[in-house]
Motif scaffolding. Structure first.
Motif, PDB file in Angstrom:
ATOM      1  N   THR A 189       0.817  -1.172  -0.173  1.00  0.00           N
ATOM      2  CA  THR A 189      -0.196   0.045  -0.100  1.00  0.00           C
ATOM      3  C   THR A 189       0.995   1.109  -0.006  1.00  0.00           C
ATOM      4  OG1 THR A 189      -0.131   0.183   2.314  1.00  0.00           O
ATOM      5  CG2 THR A 189      -1.772  -1.057   1.375  1.00  0.00           C
ATOM      6  N   VAL A 190       0.362   2.490  -0.464  1.00  0.00           N
ATOM      7  CA  VAL A 190       1.022   3.805  -0.335  1.00  0.00           C
ATOM      8  C   VAL A 190      -0.195   4.535   0.087  1.00  0.00           C
ATOM      9  CG1 VAL A 190       2.227   5.572  -1.529  1.00  0.00           C
ATOM     10  CG2 VAL A 190       2.481   2.966  -2.193  1.00  0.00           C
ATOM     11  N   SER A 191      -0.037   5.152   1.524  1.00  0.00           N
ATOM     12  CA  SER A 191      -0.939   5.822   1.981  1.00  0.00           C
ATOM     13  C   SER A 191      -0.849   7.040   1.356  1.00  0.00           C
ATOM     14  CB  SER A 191      -0.616   5.898   3.608  1.00  0.00           C
ATOM     15  OG  SER A 191      -1.350   6.887   4.172  1.00  0.00           O
ATOM     16  N   ILE A 192      -1.787   7.818   1.034  1.00  0.00           N
ATOM     17  CA  ILE A 192      -1.817   9.243   0.602  1.00  0.00           C
ATOM     18  C   ILE A 192      -1.404  10.194   1.585  1.00  0.00           C
ATOM     19  CG2 ILE A 192      -3.098  10.955  -0.609  1.00  0.00           C
ATOM     20  CD1 ILE A 192      -4.803   8.534  -1.875  1.00  0.00           C
ATOM     21  N   HIS A 193      -2.206  10.164   2.682  1.00  0.00           N
ATOM     22  CA  HIS A 193      -1.765  11.178   3.778  1.00  0.00           C
ATOM     23  C   HIS A 193      -0.459  10.922   4.712  1.00  0.00           C
ATOM     24  CE1 HIS A 193      -2.625  13.757   7.106  1.00  0.00           C
ATOM     25  NE2 HIS A 193      -2.950  12.690   7.964  1.00  0.00           N
ATOM     26  N   ALA A 194      -0.240   9.629   5.145  1.00  0.00           N
ATOM     27  CA  ALA A 194       0.757   9.370   6.111  1.00  0.00           C
ATOM     28  C   ALA A 194       2.078  10.111   5.506  1.00  0.00           C
ATOM     29  CB  ALA A 194       0.840   7.799   6.060  1.00  0.00           C
ATOM     30  N   SER A 195       2.937  10.469   6.580  1.00  0.00           N
ATOM     31  CA  SER A 195       4.224  11.121   6.179  1.00  0.00           C
ATOM     32  C   SER A 195       4.870  10.355   5.491  1.00  0.00           C
ATOM     33  CB  SER A 195       4.780  11.546   7.605  1.00  0.00           C
ATOM     34  OG  SER A 195       5.226  10.000   8.026  1.00  0.00           O
ATOM     35  N   THR A 196       5.765  11.287   4.641  1.00  0.00           N
ATOM     36  CA  THR A 196       6.764  10.585   3.996  1.00  0.00           C
ATOM     37  C   THR A 196       7.727   9.582   4.697  1.00  0.00           C
ATOM     38  OG1 THR A 196       8.339  12.435   4.212  1.00  0.00           O
ATOM     39  CG2 THR A 196       6.702  12.502   2.108  1.00  0.00           C
ATOM     40  N   ALA A 197       8.137   9.982   6.012  1.00  0.00           N
ATOM     41  CA  ALA A 197       9.016   9.065   6.735  1.00  0.00           C
ATOM     42  C   ALA A 197       8.426   7.766   6.870  1.00  0.00           C
ATOM     43  CB  ALA A 197       9.177   9.685   8.329  1.00  0.00           C
ATOM     44  N   ALA A 198       6.930   7.384   6.950  1.00  0.00           N
ATOM     45  CA  ALA A 198       6.330   6.328   6.971  1.00  0.00           C
ATOM     46  C   ALA A 198       6.133   5.831   5.403  1.00  0.00           C
ATOM     47  CB  ALA A 198       4.796   6.441   7.643  1.00  0.00           C
ATOM     48  N   LEU A 199       6.766   6.326   4.610  1.00  0.00           N
ATOM     49  CA  LEU A 199       6.782   6.025   3.292  1.00  0.00           C
ATOM     50  C   LEU A 199       5.150   6.406   2.678  1.00  0.00           C
ATOM     51  CD1 LEU A 199       8.795   2.502   2.850  1.00  0.00           C
ATOM     52  CD2 LEU A 199       9.314   4.933   2.339  1.00  0.00           C
ATOM     53  N   GLY A 200       4.514   7.056   3.174  1.00  0.00           N
ATOM     54  CA  GLY A 200       3.389   7.622   2.619  1.00  0.00           C
ATOM     55  C   GLY A 200       3.714   8.887   1.561  1.00  0.00           C
ATOM     56  N   LEU A 201       2.552   9.409   1.015  1.00  0.00           N
ATOM     57  CA  LEU A 201       2.897  10.353  -0.017  1.00  0.00           C
ATOM     58  C   LEU A 201       2.932  11.913   0.669  1.00  0.00           C
ATOM     59  CD1 LEU A 201       0.564   9.309  -2.771  1.00  0.00           C
ATOM     60  CD2 LEU A 201       3.116   9.038  -2.584  1.00  0.00           C
ATOM     61  N   GLY A 202       2.380  11.866   1.957  1.00  0.00           N
ATOM     62  CA  GLY A 202       2.535  13.188   2.858  1.00  0.00           C
ATOM     63  C   GLY A 202       1.719  14.187   2.436  1.00  0.00           C
ATOM     64  N   ILE A 203       0.484  13.976   1.941  1.00  0.00           N
ATOM     65  CA  ILE A 203      -0.493  15.205   1.439  1.00  0.00           C
ATOM     66  C   ILE A 203      -1.250  15.273   2.632  1.00  0.00           C
ATOM     67  CG2 ILE A 203      -2.275  15.759  -0.377  1.00  0.00           C
ATOM     68  CD1 ILE A 203       0.696  15.106  -1.370  1.00  0.00           C
ATOM     69  N   PRO A 204      -1.542  16.810   2.789  1.00  0.00           N
ATOM     70  CA  PRO A 204      -2.264  16.942   4.046  1.00  0.00           C
ATOM     71  C   PRO A 204      -3.766  16.793   3.942  1.00  0.00           C
ATOM     72  CG  PRO A 204      -0.816  18.718   3.489  1.00  0.00           C
ATOM     73  CD  PRO A 204      -1.042  17.821   2.483  1.00  0.00           C
ATOM     74  N   LEU A 205      -4.408  16.492   5.045  1.00  0.00           N
ATOM     75  CA  LEU A 205      -5.991  16.001   4.960  1.00  0.00           C
ATOM     76  C   LEU A 205      -6.687  17.325   4.350  1.00  0.00           C
ATOM     77  CD1 LEU A 205      -6.573  14.534   8.426  1.00  0.00           C
ATOM     78  CD2 LEU A 205      -6.344  13.248   6.163  1.00  0.00           C
TER      79      LEU A 205
END
Length: 343
Positions: free
Chosen positions: A249-265
């Motif tokens: 998975t690639v979370s849209i909101h999760a931080s980039t440090a958590a390998l998410g895309l880091g996009i604000p809610l």
């Protein structure tokens, strides 16, 4: 239905699939001129016509189902272009692999999915039975499976408003704990034609960092490619033995440090793009120009560069649900069918 909160990305650990039958077909074609498939030998490939869709999956202990979407989702495989460096063109190469169901005798192959000689068309049908070999490779593959693709854009025409429960997924054919690396970024703006005009942070998934579980068995695969510039992927070029599907998975909101895309809610994005692991963005506008130095044009085959063997299942976003149930899975499948009918 409120979704569960996703705080990080995670490998997919179980997968629910559904097969939908379609028209079968057959071709007889010369090999691609490789050691395994000489051009002087004729091969018969029987296509079963089956589309294998995802009903739901589990990753990080969370259940996911396909997200219903009212707009159009388009996957575009892009290469450098002197005519328009910001848009690019489709690669003149076509490389498509298929899940093998039988190959006896060795000059006859039965494969599960429908025939797709054009990889662009294949990636707009979302089917776990097929994909493309060495997605970002420009050179160095012994079987000639070279795509010259620099970027894959998956665009959502109406945009997606970011929540804590939505994710994208990447599925790849390969060995458990040995799946090829890639980079990914959210598409934060598109033009009137749907071409990306800005991106979020570029996130790196290193080789072997995802795909901890063999999903959907470990079948054999038949790679086919074109033998003339711009031709169809019909000639067998390589046989891949017992490789599974792995995914993350690639979370849209999760931080980039958590390998998410880091996009604000609450922000709107327009999909995501996948890049080779050697892509480097020094300046904000680098990724929009396919001729920029951000995209090396000599990417070699291999899992640390351009060798990702992407499954053709890109045009779906998924929603995390509070608890798994058969009702949820069936609801997710209904959403997926509705999405297909709109495309």
């Amino acid at each position: 239905m409120l979704g569960a909160t996703v705080s990080t990305t995670a490998s997919v650990t179980s997968l629910g699939v559904l097969d939908q039958t379609g028209p079968a077909s057959s071709i007889t074609t010369p090999g691609a001129g490789t050691t395994s498939f000489p051009s002087g030998t004729q091969y018969t490939v029987n296509y079963g016509g089956t589309t294998r869709s995802i009903v739901g999956f589990t990753a990080g202990g969370i259940q996911y189902v396909p997200l219903s979407y009212a707009g159009t989702i388009t996957t575009t495989l892009r290469r450098q272009s002197s005519a328009d460096p910001n848009v690019g063109t489709q690669s003149p190469n076509n490389v498509v692999y298929h899940r093998v169901t039988a190959n006896n005798p060795t000059t006859t192959y039965d494969v599960a999915g429908p025939q797709f000689g054009n990889q662009q068309a294949a990636f707009n049908k979302n089917n776990l039975n097929l994909g493309t070999d060495n997605l970002f490779t420009n050179q160095g593959n012994a079987s000639g499976n070279v795509n010259n693709i620099e970027r894959v854009d998956v665009t959502f025409s109406n945009g997606l408003v970011v929540t804590t429960s939505n994710v994208f997924t990447i599925f790849e054919r390969g060995a458990v704990n040995g799946h090829d690396g890639f980079k990914i970024a959210a598409i934060t703006a598109i033009d009137a034609l749907g071409n990306p005009t800005s991106f979020g942070s570029l996130i790196t998934f290193a080789s072997g960092s995802y795909g901890t579980t063999a999903l959907d068995g470990s079948p054999n695969w038949l790679v086919q490619r074109n033998v003339t510039n711009g031709g169809e992927a019909t000639s067998p070029s390589e046989s891949i033995v017992s490789q599974s599907i792995g995914g993350t998975t690639v979370s849209i909101h999760a931080s980039t440090a958590a390998l998410g895309l880091g996009i604000p809610l609450g922000n709107t994005i327009y999909g995501y793009s996948i890049f080779g692991q050697d892509t480097v963005a020094t300046n904000p506008g680098d990724l929009t120009n396919l001729n920029s130095t951000a995209y090396p044009k000599n990417t070699a085959d291999g899992n640390t560069n351009g060798g990702i063997d992407l499954i053709a299942y890109t045009g779906v976003a998924f929603n995390a649900v509070p608890e798994p149930s058969i009702t949820v899975l069936l609801a997710g499948f209904g959403a997926l069918v509705a999405l297909r009918r709109r495309r």
